[in-house]
Design a protein around this motif. Structure first.
Motif, PDB file in Angstrom:
ATOM      1  N   LEU A  72      49.153  23.932  64.132  1.00 47.17           N
ATOM      2  CA  LEU A  72      49.633  24.848  65.166  1.00 47.17           C
ATOM      3  C   LEU A  72      50.480  24.100  66.180  1.00 47.17           C
ATOM      4  O   LEU A  72      51.541  24.583  66.576  1.00 47.17           O
ATOM      5  N   ILE A  73      50.007  22.925  66.615  1.00 41.89           N
ATOM      6  CA  ILE A  73      50.785  22.213  67.634  1.00 41.89           C
ATOM      7  C   ILE A  73      51.884  21.354  67.024  1.00 41.89           C
ATOM      8  O   ILE A  73      52.951  21.249  67.583  1.00 41.89           O
ATOM      9  N   ILE A  74      51.627  20.752  65.848  1.00 41.34           N
ATOM     10  CA  ILE A  74      52.672  19.907  65.259  1.00 41.34           C
ATOM     11  C   ILE A  74      53.781  20.768  64.664  1.00 41.34           C
ATOM     12  O   ILE A  74      54.954  20.625  64.990  1.00 41.34           O
ATOM     13  N   GLY A  75      53.387  21.660  63.779  1.00 40.78           N
ATOM     14  CA  GLY A  75      54.372  22.397  63.006  1.00 40.78           C
ATOM     15  C   GLY A  75      55.082  23.468  63.818  1.00 40.78           C
ATOM     16  O   GLY A  75      56.251  23.735  63.602  1.00 40.78           O
ATOM     17  N   TYR A  76      54.366  24.112  64.748  1.00 44.60           N
ATOM     18  CA  TYR A  76      54.988  25.209  65.481  1.00 44.60           C
ATOM     19  C   TYR A  76      55.380  24.797  66.890  1.00 44.60           C
ATOM     20  O   TYR A  76      56.370  25.285  67.418  1.00 44.60           O
ATOM     21  N   LEU A 130      43.800  34.469  62.794  1.00 49.39           N
ATOM     22  CA  LEU A 130      44.180  34.451  64.209  1.00 49.39           C
ATOM     23  C   LEU A 130      45.464  33.639  64.411  1.00 49.39           C
ATOM     24  O   LEU A 130      46.363  34.052  65.137  1.00 49.39           O
ATOM     25  N   SER A 131      45.532  32.486  63.738  1.00 43.80           N
ATOM     26  CA  SER A 131      46.717  31.641  63.893  1.00 43.80           C
ATOM     27  C   SER A 131      47.947  32.363  63.391  1.00 43.80           C
ATOM     28  O   SER A 131      49.019  32.289  63.987  1.00 43.80           O
ATOM     29  N   VAL A 157      56.633  29.605  71.797  1.00 50.53           N
ATOM     30  CA  VAL A 157      56.269  28.219  71.507  1.00 50.53           C
ATOM     31  C   VAL A 157      57.216  27.622  70.471  1.00 50.53           C
ATOM     32  O   VAL A 157      57.687  26.493  70.602  1.00 50.53           O
ATOM     33  N   ARG A 158      57.526  28.425  69.435  1.00 50.46           N
ATOM     34  CA  ARG A 158      58.439  27.901  68.414  1.00 50.46           C
ATOM     35  C   ARG A 158      59.842  27.709  68.973  1.00 50.46           C
ATOM     36  O   ARG A 158      60.545  26.767  68.616  1.00 50.46           O
ATOM     37  N   GLY A 159      60.197  28.606  69.874  1.00 50.03           N
ATOM     38  CA  GLY A 159      61.497  28.454  70.521  1.00 50.03           C
ATOM     39  C   GLY A 159      61.547  27.167  71.329  1.00 50.03           C
ATOM     40  O   GLY A 159      62.538  26.433  71.304  1.00 50.03           O
ATOM     41  N   ALA A 160      60.436  26.862  72.024  1.00 49.06           N
ATOM     42  CA  ALA A 160      60.388  25.645  72.837  1.00 49.06           C
ATOM     43  C   ALA A 160      60.465  24.411  71.969  1.00 49.06           C
ATOM     44  O   ALA A 160      60.965  23.370  72.389  1.00 49.06           O
ATOM     45  N   LYS A 161      59.984  24.512  70.727  1.00 45.70           N
ATOM     46  CA  LYS A 161      60.083  23.370  69.824  1.00 45.70           C
ATOM     47  C   LYS A 161      61.555  23.108  69.496  1.00 45.70           C
ATOM     48  O   LYS A 161      62.002  21.974  69.474  1.00 45.70           O
ATOM     49  N   LEU A 191      50.954  16.398  54.124  1.00 46.87           N
ATOM     50  CA  LEU A 191      50.854  16.594  52.678  1.00 46.87           C
ATOM     51  C   LEU A 191      50.975  18.073  52.335  1.00 46.87           C
ATOM     52  O   LEU A 191      51.671  18.459  51.407  1.00 46.87           O
ATOM     53  N   GLY A 192      50.272  18.889  53.129  1.00 44.09           N
ATOM     54  CA  GLY A 192      50.249  20.313  52.827  1.00 44.09           C
ATOM     55  C   GLY A 192      51.548  20.997  53.192  1.00 44.09           C
ATOM     56  O   GLY A 192      51.979  21.920  52.516  1.00 44.09           O
ATOM     57  N   GLY A 193      52.181  20.531  54.248  1.00 42.99           N
ATOM     58  CA  GLY A 193      53.420  21.145  54.705  1.00 42.99           C
ATOM     59  C   GLY A 193      53.325  21.504  56.173  1.00 42.99           C
ATOM     60  O   GLY A 193      52.503  22.319  56.548  1.00 42.99           O
ATOM     61  N   MET A 194      54.176  20.851  56.983  1.00 40.89           N
ATOM     62  CA  MET A 194      54.172  21.134  58.417  1.00 40.89           C
ATOM     63  C   MET A 194      54.707  22.533  58.665  1.00 40.89           C
ATOM     64  O   MET A 194      55.654  22.969  58.026  1.00 40.89           O
ATOM     65  N   GLY A 195      54.118  23.218  59.612  1.00 42.43           N
ATOM     66  CA  GLY A 195      54.630  24.523  59.996  1.00 42.43           C
ATOM     67  C   GLY A 195      54.491  25.562  58.909  1.00 42.43           C
ATOM     68  O   GLY A 195      55.338  26.432  58.761  1.00 42.43           O
ATOM     69  N   THR A 196      53.430  25.485  58.100  1.00 39.36           N
ATOM     70  CA  THR A 196      53.236  26.501  57.072  1.00 39.36           C
ATOM     71  C   THR A 196      51.887  27.210  57.180  1.00 39.36           C
ATOM     72  O   THR A 196      51.614  28.103  56.394  1.00 39.36           O
ATOM     73  N   LEU A 197      51.057  26.813  58.126  1.00 37.77           N
ATOM     74  CA  LEU A 197      49.720  27.393  58.325  1.00 37.77           C
ATOM     75  C   LEU A 197      48.783  27.235  57.134  1.00 37.77           C
ATOM     76  O   LEU A 197      47.733  26.632  57.250  1.00 37.77           O
ATOM     77  N   PHE A 198      49.191  27.784  55.965  1.00 39.31           N
ATOM     78  CA  PHE A 198      48.302  27.667  54.810  1.00 39.31           C
ATOM     79  C   PHE A 198      48.406  26.279  54.195  1.00 39.31           C
ATOM     80  O   PHE A 198      47.498  25.818  53.522  1.00 39.31           O
TER      81      PHE A 198
END
Lengths: 331, 330
Positions: A53-57, A192-193, A205-209, A270-277
């Motif tokens: 949530l914090i890294i990817g988004y 929820l995420s 938040v994503r815009g701020a990234k 490994l799983g993928g940044m910013g993908t939640l799943f």
């Protein structure tokens, strides 16, 4: 970007089916250890999703996420220590009895983790980028040494927990019910995420990234948005910590160590940044790899390193992105 | 280099507090011993340890300055170089040859890292490069220990390791610390000059500023990166030798990188003088706190004091003492 919703649904559906049927499969295969292993995977997945949530988004690379996991775990550990001991948790300014009721302890632990995240975040978010990495790490290290110096609670040796927390209707000491509790926690947090990320809040938040200055000139107080996002992630980490403490029936400062934070980052990556799943797949990949490879060599990281570099080089959306056909560029 | 007024201000205050706090505690509390020679003995011991912290921090600063990469693998490189050195020595190579061979290995490592990892990641986000260095860390940790084993090894360079008396026998200083600090100090000065005054040094700074711009004016990025990583490898080897002969060569050597992080926060990531001053402040502060403050609050303060100190600095200067002002590009 070649993106197919069908493939994505297929991957997620398969994953969910495997997770739902796992205890049945484990008893069919006659290997109850599988349940323990996959409970661990679910718990780490929860921690990794919250970190994503914090890294990817949010674009906030925290190298101190294990701190929140540790805080959650220590709340459970300390409370159960007092329950076991029969002593009061607090005798001043008011008397407070310790508890091992999950419905009381778990929300408290999550709340405390979230509050600590607000505290740490409010200082760390004054910076960004590299400084942010360092400062979150510094806070986590300080908490690590604090945990080591808690002589009353075992110091370096940690706390053994005599029994898992009590939950009405469900017996947590049964491994497969505990597994399903972990699964429910993970799914709820994922839901929820997911809602959060695609809400107005998530878009800010994503815009701020992408461009913090632009979001600020649009009138969004980005600092506050990021702080809230950071504390939600902290709460998620805390919940993971609660579950870890309950699974291992043991809490030690090792949980807060920075190598642990590093592992969580690796799972996200490994799983993928910013993908939640993605982090769920990342957690499964890392822990299964550890499980399989450590049978051959004690230094299994020697394979993890190159694998990680390969993922960074070729599959920038991680395993999940690769499976669901959304690999390639960073979006 | 232009030094801001506020930096000098903070610096002087730090020095004053470092003297004033132990002195006050010595006056107020009866069970803490304070005498000037003893104070200087502790402070000097701390400063010497601080030089060694600077040395580790310097490895980070070099790579960050030249390529904008936070090299997570610096600690692993320290461990790997020390393991290789001791391993080669155990195979029968004389120490001087083993050192040269290890230097060659570190150079090879730099070339390999550039070829395999960095070249494909030119102009990527810094965070991606950072992630790649995490991969390198895992690989080096595992590879070094698979190759040379993970038991504690002893590294003996024949540097005398006994306490000597200085200043009319009033102050006790360990000879090994003195020699180590001297070597580290020379290396630090040499590198600082190299980066400030040579053509390659200028090219390095240009690369740090902007990969693409540097490429477009004809700076060969790949050579520069090999040079920086090789220099960082050499720094890692020196740190590995010094810390290894102090603590023994073992896995925990990789963790001394943690000692460098407060130094980096305090001194700033982009500044060689920052790494030096930061190391000295942390080293001295840590030892003084351990001796004069810790008994008051029950000891064990040395581990986290450095982080406290660094965070306190952070409140006043987020970019560190000598760091470049954080400018957000639009």
């Amino acid at each position: 970007m070649s993106f197919s919703p069908f493939r994505r649904r297929l991957v997620l559906g398969t994953g969910l089916t495997i997770l739902l049927l796992l205890p049945a499969m484990a008893s069919f295969a006659g290997d109850p250890y599988l349940i323990t292993l996959f409970s661990r995977i679910l718990i780490y997945a929860l921690a990794a999703v919250s970190l994503d949530l914090i890294i990817g988004y949010g674009g906030m690379v925290s190298l101190g996420h294990a701190a929140f996991v540790g805080i959650g775990a220590y709340v459970v550990g300390i409370l159960s220590f007092h329950v076991q001991d029969g002593s009061l948790l607090l005798s001043w300014p008011f008397e407070l009895q310790a508890s091992d009721a999950a419905l009381l302890v778990w929300p408290a632990a999550v709340l405390i983790s979230a509050l600590m995240a607000v505290l740490i975040g409010s200082v760390s978010l004054r910076t960004s980028g590299l400084q942010f990495i360092m400062i979150t790490l510094a806070f986590a290290q300080m908490l690590f040494y604090l945990a080591v110096s808690l002589e009353a609670y075992g110091g370096d040796d940690g706390i053994s927990i005599w029994s898992r927390n009590r939950l009405p209707l469900v017996d947590l000491s049964d491994d497969s019910s505990f597994y399903y509790i972990c699964l429910v926690c993970l799914l709820v947090f994922l839901y929820l995420s997911h809602r959060l990320v695609f809400s107005r809040f998530g878009r800010v938040v994503r815009g701020a990234k992408q461009n913090e200055l632009r979001m600020q000139s649009l009138g969004f107080p980005t600092y506050r948005y990021k702080l809230v996002c950071f504390s939600i992630a902290g709460a998620g980490g805390g919940l993971a910590g609660v579950l870890i403490a309950n699974q291992n029936e043991f809490v030690s400062p090792g949980l807060l160590h920075w190598t642990h934070s590093g592992e969580l980052i690796v799972m996200v990556l490994l799983g993928g940044m910013g993908t939640l799943f993605g982090p769920v797949f990342g957690a499964a990949a890392l822990l299964l790899m550890e499980e399989l490879l450590s049978a051959y060599t004690e230094h299994w990281m020697v394979f993890l390193g190159p694998f990680l570099i390969l993922v960074v080089l070729f599959a920038k959306r991680g395993i999940y992105g690769w499976l669901s056909g959304a690999g390639g560029n960073h979006a | 280099m232009r030094i801001e007024k506020s930096v000098i201000f903070i610096f002087i205050w730090t020095l004053l507090l470092m003297v004033a706090i132990p002195w006050t505690i010595g006056k107020v509390s009866s069970n803490i011993f304070f005498e000037w020679p003893f104070f200087f003995e502790v402070a000097i011991g701390g400063l010497l340890a601080g030089v060694m912290y600077s040395l580790v921090a310097l490895g980070f600063v070099l790579i960050f300055k030249a390529s904008g990469v936070f090299n997570f693998a610096q600690g692993a490189m320290v461990l790997f170089s020390a393991l290789t050195l001791v391993g080669l020595n155990e195979l029968g190579l004389p120490m001087w040859l083993a050192i040269i061979a290890t230097l060659a290995v570190m150079l090879l490592l730099a070339v390999a890292i550039e070829r395999v990892v960095l070249r494909s990641l030119v102009n990527q986000e810094h965070i991606i490069l950072f992630m790649a260095t995490i991969g390198i860390t895992y690989f080096l940790d595992g590879f070094g220990q698979t190759l040379w084993g993970s038991e504690v090894k002893i590294l003996d360079l024949g540097i005398p390791n006994n306490p000597g008396l200085y200043f009319d026998g009033k102050i006790l200083i360990n000879d090994f610390d003195l020699v180590a600090a001297l070597i580290a100090g020379l290396l630090v000065i040499g590198l600082a000059l190299f980066f400030q005054y040579t053509r390659i040094g200028r090219a390095l700074r240009a690369v740090a500023d902007d990969h693409q711009a540097a490429l477009s004016v004809g700076i060969p990025l790949k050579h520069i990166w090999v040079i920086v990583w090789a220099v960082a490898g050499i720094v890692a080897l020196v740190a590995g030798i010094m810390w290894g002969s102090k603590l023994g060569v073992q896995f925990s050597l990789a963790l001394i990188a943690l000692k460098a992080l407060p130094v980096l926060i305090l001194g700033g990531f982009t500044s060689v003088p920052g790494a030096i001053i930061g190391g000295l402040i942390i080293g001295a502060g840590e030892k003084l706190a351990e001796v004069f403050v810790a008994p008051l609050i029950g000891g064990g303060i040395e581990d986290w004091f450095a982080y406290m100190l660094a965070l306190a600095f952070l409140v006043f200067r987020p970019q560190g003492l000598f760091g470049e002002k954080i400018i957000e590009r639009v």
